[in-house]
Design a protein around this motif. Structure first.
Motif, PDB file in Angstrom:
ATOM      1  N   ASP A  82       0.823  -1.207   0.000  1.00  0.00           N
ATOM      2  CA  ASP A  82       0.000   0.000   0.000  1.00  0.00           C
ATOM      3  C   ASP A  82       0.862   1.263   0.000  1.00  0.00           C
ATOM      4  O   ASP A  82       0.568   2.238  -0.692  1.00  0.00           O
ATOM      5  N   ASP A  83       1.936   1.241   0.774  1.00  0.00           N
ATOM      6  CA  ASP A  83       2.840   2.387   0.833  1.00  0.00           C
ATOM      7  C   ASP A  83       3.494   2.623  -0.526  1.00  0.00           C
ATOM      8  O   ASP A  83       3.614   3.770  -0.978  1.00  0.00           O
ATOM      9  N   LEU A  84       3.914   1.547  -1.178  1.00  0.00           N
ATOM     10  CA  LEU A  84       4.534   1.696  -2.496  1.00  0.00           C
ATOM     11  C   LEU A  84       3.526   2.171  -3.537  1.00  0.00           C
ATOM     12  O   LEU A  84       3.863   2.975  -4.407  1.00  0.00           O
ATOM     13  N   ARG A  85       2.299   1.679  -3.455  1.00  0.00           N
ATOM     14  CA  ARG A  85       1.269   2.146  -4.396  1.00  0.00           C
ATOM     15  C   ARG A  85       0.970   3.621  -4.183  1.00  0.00           C
ATOM     16  O   ARG A  85       0.713   4.354  -5.138  1.00  0.00           O
ATOM     17  N   VAL A  89       4.561   3.509  -7.259  1.00  0.00           N
ATOM     18  CA  VAL A  89       5.539   2.502  -7.667  1.00  0.00           C
ATOM     19  C   VAL A  89       4.760   1.281  -8.136  1.00  0.00           C
ATOM     20  O   VAL A  89       3.868   0.784  -7.455  1.00  0.00           O
ATOM     21  N   ASP A  90       5.115   0.796  -9.329  1.00  0.00           N
ATOM     22  CA  ASP A  90       4.433  -0.384  -9.883  1.00  0.00           C
ATOM     23  C   ASP A  90       5.033  -1.629  -9.237  1.00  0.00           C
ATOM     24  O   ASP A  90       6.228  -1.886  -9.341  1.00  0.00           O
ATOM     25  N   ILE A  91       4.204  -2.441  -8.578  1.00  0.00           N
ATOM     26  CA  ILE A  91       4.697  -3.633  -7.877  1.00  0.00           C
ATOM     27  C   ILE A  91       4.038  -4.897  -8.422  1.00  0.00           C
ATOM     28  O   ILE A  91       3.843  -5.872  -7.696  1.00  0.00           O
ATOM     29  N   SER A  92       3.695  -4.907  -9.719  1.00  0.00           N
ATOM     30  CA  SER A  92       3.002  -6.059 -10.256  1.00  0.00           C
ATOM     31  C   SER A  92       3.812  -7.255 -10.093  1.00  0.00           C
ATOM     32  O   SER A  92       4.097  -8.127  -9.754  1.00  0.00           O
TER      33      SER A  92
END
Length: 92
Positions: A82-85, A89-92
């Motif tokens: 959630d923090d990266l989103r 930041v794309d975390i796919s």
């Protein structure tokens, strides 16, 4: 005495005893001195590696048997995602 110092002392003493046996200064039977004693350090390293491999494997298998730790870790992973989103930041 720190743990590293204690480990170094034990290792040095063990290496000294091994060297004494290797050069024939320890009263060992001929079979042990010529066939087993020279490969003893290799046997100890392989045994340590096997123990570490089995220990890691067991703990990976038994991880789900700790439901509190499992749920806490999953929550932390979700918070990190959630923090990266939130930072795009794309975390796919």
């Amino acid at each position: 005495m720190t743990r590293a110092h204690r480990l170094g002392t034990i290792f040095t003493a063990a290496a000294g005893v091994w060297l004494l046996g290797l050069v024939g200064m320890l009263p060992l039977p001929e079979t042990i001195q010529s066939q087993i004693w020279p490969v003893l350090p290799l046997l100890l390293v392989v045994s340590l590696g096997s123990y570490a491999f089995i220990n890691i494997g067991y703990n990976l298998v038994a991880f789900r048997e700790c439901p509190e730790a499992y749920h806490e870790l999953m929550q932390e992973i979700q918070e990190a995602k959630d923090d990266l989103r939130a930072k795009n930041v794309d975390i796919s």
